[in-house]
Write a protein that holds these residues in place. Structure first.
Motif, short mmCIF file in Angstrom:
data_model
loop_
_atom_site.label_atom_id
_atom_site.label_comp_id
_atom_site.label_asym_id
_atom_site.label_seq_id
_atom_site.Cartn_x
_atom_site.Cartn_y
_atom_site.Cartn_z
N ASP A 1 -22.65 65.99 -19.36
CA ASP A 1 -22.52 67.19 -19.81
C ASP A 1 -24.09 67.77 -19.76
OD1 ASP A 1 -21.63 68.79 -23.00
OD2 ASP A 1 -22.91 69.51 -21.06
N LYS B 1 -22.64 78.62 -33.29
CA LYS B 1 -22.79 79.30 -32.04
C LYS B 1 -21.54 80.22 -32.21
CE LYS B 1 -22.85 75.65 -29.38
NZ LYS B 1 -23.00 74.69 -28.16
N ASP C 1 -21.83 73.03 -33.90
CA ASP C 1 -20.53 73.65 -33.79
C ASP C 1 -19.91 74.11 -34.82
OD1 ASP C 1 -19.38 71.20 -31.12
OD2 ASP C 1 -20.34 73.04 -30.95
N ASP D 1 -20.38 77.88 -20.77
CA ASP D 1 -20.98 77.17 -21.60
C ASP D 1 -21.87 75.82 -21.21
OD1 ASP D 1 -20.82 74.63 -23.97
OD2 ASP D 1 -21.34 76.79 -24.73
N ARG D 2 -21.33 75.32 -20.16
CA ARG D 2 -22.19 74.16 -19.57
C ARG D 2 -22.45 74.42 -17.82
NH1 ARG D 2 -18.04 69.20 -21.45
NH2 ARG D 2 -18.43 69.16 -23.38
N ARG E 1 -13.51 73.21 -31.51
CA ARG E 1 -14.36 74.17 -30.94
C ARG E 1 -13.57 75.01 -29.56
NH1 ARG E 1 -19.58 75.34 -27.19
NH2 ARG E 1 -18.46 76.99 -26.03
N TRP E 2 -13.19 74.30 -28.64
CA TRP E 2 -12.54 74.70 -27.30
C TRP E 2 -11.36 75.58 -27.68
CZ3 TRP E 2 -16.33 74.92 -24.19
CH2 TRP E 2 -17.57 73.93 -24.54
N GLU F 1 -10.74 69.23 -29.16
CA GLU F 1 -11.82 69.70 -30.03
C GLU F 1 -11.45 70.98 -30.59
OE1 GLU F 1 -15.26 67.25 -27.91
OE2 GLU F 1 -15.94 68.71 -29.33
N ASN G 1 -25.35 70.26 -20.93
CA ASN G 1 -25.78 70.48 -22.28
C ASN G 1 -26.58 69.59 -23.26
OD1 ASN G 1 -25.11 73.12 -21.92
ND2 ASN G 1 -23.13 73.17 -23.14
C1 GAL Z 1 -21.12 70.83 -25.38
C2 GAL Z 1 -20.96 71.97 -26.07
C3 GAL Z 1 -20.96 71.64 -27.85
C4 GAL Z 1 -20.12 70.53 -27.91
C5 GAL Z 1 -19.85 69.51 -27.10
C6 GAL Z 1 -18.82 68.70 -27.10
O1 GAL Z 1 -21.07 71.07 -23.99
O2 GAL Z 1 -21.99 73.06 -26.07
O3 GAL Z 1 -20.41 72.75 -28.36
O4 GAL Z 1 -18.99 70.68 -28.79
O5 GAL Z 1 -19.99 70.13 -25.54
O6 GAL Z 1 -17.55 69.21 -26.85
#
Ligand code: GAL
Length: 355
Positions: free
Chosen positions: A175, A281, A261, A130-131, A56-57, A54, A177
């Motif tokens: 997750d 974020k 994201d 993050d998590r 974002r990462w 992904e 989150n």
């Molecule tokens: C979450 C994260 C999000 C999102 C998701 C999928 O933990 O905070 O930003 O991208 O994972 O990877």
């Protein structure tokens, strides 16, 4: 023939003398060729990612590595692609290689406690990135206010559609989150549900945050009814799957959809009008804060930014929480673009330039 002094002495003294000689010779040799080598080993950080598939990462990794290296550390990075056993093996591998600290994006917030326990057994501390990692003596948690993320998503939709049929698509239940986003969403939605104003047509979770999972759940719901006003999607990846399912029924752009994201595809959909909003974020401050905290922990310094304490089921973990930002087409320029996180020309690629 008389033996040299050290060999004539009783066993232990001889051993001690031999050992001191070796240390003395080594130190002389090392300090003669590079005095620094003796003084300080370069800190080594192990960064364990869930995935780098992904967008974002990839940003998290790049910002973290750049900051850590600028602070004088080396970083080893590994991604487990949703495989818990692989993540544990990667952690063991890094510990065997002598990392000073582990920074972990857990695939499974419960199972990852194993990594924390193994690391502590070797005197290595762990930051959850993050998590949250649950039910263990975690050293630090660095993230965003994820419950607030969920509230912002639901507020955006209920401010515009206070009455109607909703679909809820949560993220990966492994997750922590995803559970926090949902808790925030329900903080806002519950009163509307209790008053009968909002009806939840289906409430599903996307395994491993897979867009295909989100698409499947919405396709199933649309076989029952197309009378849908909004979909609470928990991130841009799953929102993409939701909007694909809606577009198959000619509903894309007519049904409000949330996201998170501010990834490039999500931002493009927002300015094109098929996705209603996303949550930005700021990843650079998050990654840099985690890199700074890693060095502070390695050097036994206080992590002064850890002003919060979040319970992970076992302890109140010292925590740093950053603020999320709600974004739609009206403030895309002054948030995501202004920060440099995404480029204007890429976000507005498919939007005809107004004459
Ligand atoms: C979450 C994260 C999000 C999102 C998701 C999928 O933990 O905070 O930003 O991208 O994972 O990877």
């Amino acid at each position: 023939m008389r033996l040299p002094f050290m060999f004539a002495c009783p066993g232990r003294i001889r051993l001690f003398l031999t050992f001191s000689c070796c240390v003395f010779i080594t130190t002389c040799f090392l300090s003669s060729c590079n005095p620094d080598v003796v003084a300080k080993k370069r800190p080594k950080i192990g960064l364990l990612m869930e995935t780098l598939k992904e967008e974002r990462w990839q940003h998290d990794r790049d910002f973290f590595v750049a900051k850590a290296e600028s602070l004088g550390a080396d970083v080893e990075v590994a991604a487990c692609n949703n495989d818990d056993n692989l993540q544990i093996a990667q952690a063991e591998n890094m510990m065997a290689k002598g990392v000073d600290i582990l920074v972990v994006v857990p695939h499974n917030g419960e199972i990852c406690a194993t990594i924390v326990n193994k690391a502590h057994a070797q005197g290595i501390r762990v930051i959850a990135y993050d998590r949250m990692i649950r039910n263990c003596d975690l050293d630090l948690y660095v993230s965003f206010d994820n419950e607030r993320v969920g509230e912002m998503q639901a507020e955006y939709l209920t401010n515009r559609i206070p009455v109607g049929n909703y679909i809820l698509i949560g993220g990966a239940k492994t997750d922590n989150n995803a559970l926090l986003f949902r808790k925030g969403q329900m903080n806002v939605l519950q009163p509307f549900i209790d008053s009968g104003k909002i009806r939840i047509i289906t409430d599903q979770w996307a395994t491993d945050w897979q867009a295909s999972e989100a698409m499947k759940h919405v396709e199933n719901a649309l076989t029952k009814t197309t009378d849908i006003q909004a979909v609470v999607a928990s991130n841009d990846g799953t929102a993409g799957g939701v909007i694909q399912a809606l577009s198959e029924k000619g509903l894309a752009g007519k049904v409000l959809v949330s996201g998170q994201d501010a990834d490039i595809a999500g931002c493009q959909r927002v300015v094109e009008g098929t996705q209603s909003m996303t949550i930005y974020k700021p990843i650079q401050p998050l990654a840099e804060t985690a890199a700074e905290a890693s060095m502070q922990i390695i050097n036994d310094q206080v992590v002064e930014k850890a002003l919060k304490a979040i319970n992970n089921g076992k302890i109140d973990v010292p925590s740093i929480l950053l603020d999320p930002v709600a974004v739609d087409k009206n403030n895309m320029m002054e948030t995501v673009i202004a920060s440099g996180y995404q480029k204007k020309e890429e976000v507005y690629k498919n939007v005809p330039v107004e004459k």
